[in-house]
Design a protein around this motif. Structure first.
Motif, mmCIF file in Angstrom:
data_model
loop_
_atom_site.group_PDB
_atom_site.id
_atom_site.type_symbol
_atom_site.label_atom_id
_atom_site.label_comp_id
_atom_site.label_asym_id
_atom_site.label_seq_id
_atom_site.Cartn_x
_atom_site.Cartn_y
_atom_site.Cartn_z
ATOM 1 N N THR A 149 -5.027 28.240 29.960
ATOM 2 C CA THR A 149 -4.014 28.540 29.059
ATOM 3 C C THR A 149 -4.552 30.092 28.522
ATOM 4 O O THR A 149 -5.840 30.651 28.252
ATOM 5 N N ALA A 150 -3.164 31.448 28.226
ATOM 6 C CA ALA A 150 -3.781 32.277 27.526
ATOM 7 C C ALA A 150 -4.164 32.288 25.583
ATOM 8 O O ALA A 150 -4.215 33.039 24.910
ATOM 9 N N SER A 151 -3.078 30.845 24.852
ATOM 10 C CA SER A 151 -3.198 30.722 24.049
ATOM 11 C C SER A 151 -4.613 30.390 23.057
ATOM 12 O O SER A 151 -5.432 29.844 23.211
ATOM 13 N N GLU A 152 -4.588 31.661 22.189
ATOM 14 C CA GLU A 152 -5.973 31.741 21.469
ATOM 15 C C GLU A 152 -6.382 30.840 20.544
ATOM 16 O O GLU A 152 -7.632 29.724 20.684
ATOM 17 N N VAL A 155 -8.170 28.355 23.413
ATOM 18 C CA VAL A 155 -8.772 28.720 24.391
ATOM 19 C C VAL A 155 -10.424 28.281 23.351
ATOM 20 O O VAL A 155 -11.233 27.581 23.385
ATOM 21 N N ALA A 170 -12.281 31.153 32.756
ATOM 22 C CA ALA A 170 -10.145 30.743 32.034
ATOM 23 C C ALA A 170 -9.782 32.148 33.328
ATOM 24 O O ALA A 170 -10.314 33.077 34.069
ATOM 25 N N ASN A 173 -6.192 37.052 32.721
ATOM 26 C CA ASN A 173 -5.802 37.435 31.102
ATOM 27 C C ASN A 173 -6.325 36.875 30.013
ATOM 28 O O ASN A 173 -5.156 37.105 28.814
ATOM 29 N N THR A 174 -6.733 36.096 30.114
ATOM 30 C CA THR A 174 -7.205 35.480 28.360
ATOM 31 C C THR A 174 -8.474 36.472 28.277
ATOM 32 O O THR A 174 -9.529 36.355 28.822
#
Ligand SMILES: [Zn+2]
Length: 210
Positions: A149-152, A155, A170, A173-174
């Motif tokens: 996921t790219a959810s900050e 991460v 990851a 795009n993260t």
């Protein structure tokens, strides 16, 4: 839930970090298949059903999409996460759970799969937990972590749960977090290494006028 991994789980409620007390109603090959985990600090209880520990406050939280397991992906993941010996355990987040059973046939490392597709169940070598906030894991508990996921926030939580020197994989795009040093990347993924914990600030005493 593999009994040896219970020690690394932490209550996700915002209070001092606390381990959880396991009560097993049914065991299978050192995995708790039915029972619960209880928090001695806030008295929260987390059910274990079909081997899956449920930390969610909202059971309607959507889960990752089911995809067919892919041996090539699993082999690549084993290499990227550096799972060449049996020490510790590795975390697979979300859609990576599609390849957990295949990966566990390749490596000796126990796998902790977090929020996989709904259809993915636990099995020997593969423990499953569901949670809808920060990962309920002790700091630095995992030897390696695959993030989907790219959810900050997620991460950051996943990197926190990874030990210093451990691998983190990851999607490309993260953004690479500040406490991870990037080792390699391609169009799909990056792989990095969790940095050692920063040492406490040293106070400098500046002498003047001498
Ligand atoms: Zn608690």
């Amino acid at each position: 839930m593999f009994i040896e991994l219970v020690d690394t789980l932490r209550c996700p409620v915002a209070h001092e970090e606390s381990w959880l007390v396991a009560a097993a109603d049914r065991m299978d090959a050192r995995h708790i298949m039915a029972g619960k985990l209880g928090c001695p600090v806030c008295a929260a209880e987390y059910p274990i059903m079909n081997g899956v520990v449920d930390f969610r406050r909202d059971a309607a939280t959507p889960s990752a999409r089911l995809a067919p397991p892919d041996t090539e992906v699993a082999l690549r993941l084993a290499a990227l996460l550096d799972l060449s010996d049996s020490h510790g355990f590795a975390v697979l987040l979300g859609a990576w759970g599609n390849h957990a059973i295949t990966l566990s046939d390749i490596v000796d490392v126990p796998l902790l799969v977090i929020d996989p597709p709904q259809e993915i169940a636990g099995s020997p070598g593969v423990s499953v937990i569901r949670c809808d906030g920060a990962l309920p894991l002790a700091m630095g508990a995992a030897r390696a972590t695959a993030i989907d996921t790219a959810s900050e926030a997620r991460v950051a939580s996943a990197v926190r749960a990874t030990r210093a020197g451990g691998r983190v994989v990851a999607p490309a795009n993260t953004p690479v977090p500040a406490d991870v040093s990037e080792l390699a990347r391609d169009d799909e993924l990056w792989v990095g290494e969790k940095s050692a914990a920063p040492s406490p600030l040293v106070t400098l005493h500046v002498r003047r006028g001498q």
